[in-house]
Design a protein around this motif. Structure first.
Motif, mmCIF file in Angstrom:
data_model
loop_
_atom_site.group_PDB
_atom_site.id
_atom_site.type_symbol
_atom_site.label_atom_id
_atom_site.label_comp_id
_atom_site.label_asym_id
_atom_site.label_seq_id
_atom_site.Cartn_x
_atom_site.Cartn_y
_atom_site.Cartn_z
ATOM 1 N N SER A 3 0.846 -1.201 0.000
ATOM 2 C CA SER A 3 0.000 0.000 0.000
ATOM 3 C C SER A 3 0.878 1.247 0.000
ATOM 4 O O SER A 3 2.039 1.211 0.438
ATOM 5 C CB SER A 3 -0.907 0.004 1.227
ATOM 6 O OG SER A 3 -0.143 0.219 2.389
ATOM 7 N N CYS A 96 -12.595 6.934 8.906
ATOM 8 C CA CYS A 96 -11.846 6.518 7.702
ATOM 9 C C CYS A 96 -10.353 6.522 8.006
ATOM 10 O O CYS A 96 -9.626 5.614 7.593
ATOM 11 C CB CYS A 96 -12.159 7.436 6.526
ATOM 12 S SG CYS A 96 -13.805 7.124 5.864
ATOM 13 N N PHE A 100 -7.718 3.232 7.724
ATOM 14 C CA PHE A 100 -6.426 3.144 7.037
ATOM 15 C C PHE A 100 -5.284 2.871 8.015
ATOM 16 O O PHE A 100 -4.223 2.409 7.615
ATOM 17 C CB PHE A 100 -6.160 4.414 6.212
ATOM 18 C CG PHE A 100 -7.007 4.498 4.961
ATOM 19 C CD1 PHE A 100 -6.820 3.592 3.922
ATOM 20 C CD2 PHE A 100 -7.998 5.461 4.826
ATOM 21 C CE1 PHE A 100 -7.588 3.648 2.769
ATOM 22 C CE2 PHE A 100 -8.776 5.531 3.676
ATOM 23 C CZ PHE A 100 -8.571 4.620 2.643
ATOM 24 N N LYS A 107 -6.645 -5.002 6.682
ATOM 25 C CA LYS A 107 -7.239 -4.339 5.508
ATOM 26 C C LYS A 107 -7.260 -5.289 4.312
ATOM 27 O O LYS A 107 -8.177 -5.258 3.494
ATOM 28 C CB LYS A 107 -6.441 -3.069 5.170
ATOM 29 C CG LYS A 107 -6.564 -1.997 6.240
ATOM 30 C CD LYS A 107 -5.840 -0.723 5.855
ATOM 31 C CE LYS A 107 -4.358 -0.783 6.162
ATOM 32 N NZ LYS A 107 -3.668 0.493 5.946
ATOM 33 N N TYR A 110 -10.107 -7.221 2.574
ATOM 34 C CA TYR A 110 -11.011 -6.624 1.581
ATOM 35 C C TYR A 110 -10.317 -6.324 0.249
ATOM 36 O O TYR A 110 -10.806 -5.526 -0.534
ATOM 37 C CB TYR A 110 -11.616 -5.327 2.146
ATOM 38 C CG TYR A 110 -12.349 -5.562 3.433
ATOM 39 C CD1 TYR A 110 -13.530 -6.292 3.438
ATOM 40 C CD2 TYR A 110 -11.845 -5.083 4.635
ATOM 41 C CE1 TYR A 110 -14.203 -6.532 4.628
ATOM 42 C CE2 TYR A 110 -12.511 -5.319 5.823
ATOM 43 C CZ TYR A 110 -13.689 -6.039 5.815
ATOM 44 O OH TYR A 110 -14.345 -6.270 6.984
ATOM 45 N N GLU A 111 -9.176 -6.956 0.044
ATOM 46 C CA GLU A 111 -8.411 -6.671 -1.164
ATOM 47 C C GLU A 111 -9.281 -6.833 -2.418
ATOM 48 O O GLU A 111 -10.036 -7.799 -2.536
ATOM 49 C CB GLU A 111 -7.214 -7.614 -1.246
ATOM 50 C CG GLU A 111 -6.134 -7.092 -2.127
ATOM 51 C CD GLU A 111 -4.785 -7.722 -1.769
ATOM 52 O OE1 GLU A 111 -3.777 -7.123 -2.110
ATOM 53 O OE2 GLU A 111 -4.757 -8.800 -1.133
ATOM 54 N N TYR A 121 -10.597 -2.912 -0.835
ATOM 55 C CA TYR A 121 -9.470 -2.096 -0.372
ATOM 56 C C TYR A 121 -8.351 -2.274 -1.382
ATOM 57 O O TYR A 121 -8.138 -3.388 -1.882
ATOM 58 C CB TYR A 121 -9.046 -2.579 1.015
ATOM 59 C CG TYR A 121 -7.686 -2.093 1.431
ATOM 60 C CD1 TYR A 121 -7.476 -0.759 1.753
ATOM 61 C CD2 TYR A 121 -6.600 -2.966 1.487
ATOM 62 C CE1 TYR A 121 -6.220 -0.308 2.118
ATOM 63 C CE2 TYR A 121 -5.349 -2.527 1.857
ATOM 64 C CZ TYR A 121 -5.163 -1.192 2.166
ATOM 65 O OH TYR A 121 -3.915 -0.746 2.528
ATOM 66 N N ASP A 137 -4.257 5.053 -1.721
ATOM 67 C CA ASP A 137 -4.932 3.838 -1.250
ATOM 68 C C ASP A 137 -6.419 4.165 -1.174
ATOM 69 O O ASP A 137 -6.800 5.328 -0.998
ATOM 70 C CB ASP A 137 -4.457 3.451 0.162
ATOM 71 C CG ASP A 137 -2.997 3.057 0.193
ATOM 72 O OD1 ASP A 137 -2.480 2.580 -0.839
ATOM 73 O OD2 ASP A 137 -2.360 3.239 1.257
ATOM 74 N N LEU A 139 -10.619 2.728 -0.067
ATOM 75 C CA LEU A 139 -11.589 1.786 0.483
ATOM 76 C C LEU A 139 -12.907 2.110 -0.217
ATOM 77 O O LEU A 139 -13.392 3.239 -0.137
ATOM 78 C CB LEU A 139 -11.742 1.995 1.996
ATOM 79 C CG LEU A 139 -12.899 1.210 2.637
ATOM 80 C CD1 LEU A 139 -12.651 -0.298 2.572
ATOM 81 C CD2 LEU A 139 -13.111 1.643 4.094
#
Ligand code: AKG
Ligand code: FE2
Length: 350
Positions: A3, A96, A100, A107, A110-111, A121, A137, A139
């Motif tokens: 990321s 938010c 992050f 995280k 949720y790739e 993500y 990055d 979401l």
């Protein structure tokens, strides 16, 4: 891929990985002015939504007129007195940031796999398709018609749900005003897009400080696919929009939203309200966060120019082919984010 946040957090970072370097011929520094400087010759419109909702008929008519002008001339505007609570906007921004800040492996659950997955993500935009990666990055969450939320941070779900409800209410009013500004019935856009089942995509963008901002890009010049985007930022500069062939910085005033016309509104208005190119620049000092709500038609809605705005016999032929919104979104899966490349495939007259 790593990321951007994990790269930016590495100690003593002085240069960026070569995979994030862009050719400098499309510099993001060719900016004409700051469009948010009020009173300047070219300043982005500010619209008082309370007058659209609670004003006298005359006040309302004036706001409808302003909305029409803003959509036609700028395609971007700010709204104030919009009814979304300040505390809710602040809580959402905080939550938010907390997302992050979760561990990378939390995280990664949720790739991104598919553009229609409910929670995604990732980094850049569509890395499989890109030669150089964007310094960003994200979401992304489908929040409507079915609401989704990540399980961590635990407060996320409640805050996001309340935010969505509130922003949806504001959007309905805006769409009424915009329909009227096109000379259509107030409920036109609501009906034509099946707003009750509309697809709303929440997208939080994180642009960490970048040691070589002139070589990196936050997001390239693009238009949004949806009907309208409702954008909230943490007040750090970076958003630029193309207006009358010149790039302008847009720095929102506190407690406002930035609204922009998306491709679906360009199609529905038969080209009268154009979706506007915009891009995000990065900086070497502060983390920038922007949170967009991309309000679209429902999945199954076939979007085409409003019949009332089209007349084959006069000089108003349909400017776009009709397409199902879901199919339009799917094209993104195999595309790069580039100017108005998707909408351009559906133009009938050049
Ligand atoms: O970061 C910004 O201000 C713009 C974000 C954006 O254009 C998008 O998410 O589509
Ligand atoms: Fe955008």
């Amino acid at each position: 891929m790593a990321s951007v946040k994990s790269i930016a957090d590495s100690p003593n970072l002085t240069s960026i990985p070569s995979s994030f370097i862009f050719a400098t011929d499309d510099s993001f520094d060719d900016v004409a002015a700051d469009a948010s400087l009020q009173g300047a010759e070219d300043s982005i419109p500010i619209i008082d939504l309370s007058l659209l909702i609670n004003g006298t008929p005359q006040q309302r008519a004036k706001v409808v007129n302003e909305l029409g002008k803003a959509c036609e001339d700028w395609g971007f505007f700010m709204v104030v007195n919009h009814g979304v609570e300040e505390k809710l906007m602040k809580d959402l921004m905080e939550i938010c940031v907390e997302f992050f800040e979760l561990k990378e492996e939390e995280k990664r659950e949720y790739e991104t796999k598919h553009v229609l997955d409910p929670i995604r993500y990732g980094t850049s935009f569509n890395p499989k398709m890109e030669k150089a990666f964007f310094w960003r990055d994200y979401l992304k969450i489908m929040v409507h018609p079915k609401f989704h939320a990540p399980t961590k941070p635990t407060r996320f779900r409640g805050i996001l749900e309340e935010y969505c409800t509130s922003v949806r209410e504001m959007t309905r009013e805006l769409l009424r005003g915009i329909s009227e500004s096109l000379g259509l019935e107030g409920c036109f856009l609501e009906k034509a897009t099946d707003l009750e089942s509309s697809l709303i995509l929440f997208a939080a963008n994180l642009y960490p400080p970048c040691p070589q901002p002139e070589l990196a890009r936050g997001l390239p010049s693009h238009s949004d696919l949806c009907l309208l985007t409702i954008l909230l930022t943490n007040q750090i500069a970076g958003l630029q929009i193309l207006h009358h062939d010149k790039w302008f910085n847009v720095n929102p005033i506190p407690n406002s939203f930035i609204i922009n016309v998306g491709d679906q509104l360009e199609i529905l208005s038969n080209g009268k309200y154009e979706s506007v190119l915009h891009r995000a620049k990065v900086n070497d000092k502060a983390t920038r966060i922007s949170i967009g709500m991309a309000v679209g038609p429902s999945h199954e809605t076939v979007v085409g120019p409003a019949p009332q705005l089209v007349n084959e016999d006069t000089n108003n032929p349909p400017m776009f082919k009709s397409i199902k919104y879901k199919d339009y979104m799917e094209i993104m899966q195999s595309s790069q984010l580039q100017e108005k490349s998707i909408l351009d495939r559906f133009r009938l007259h050049l």
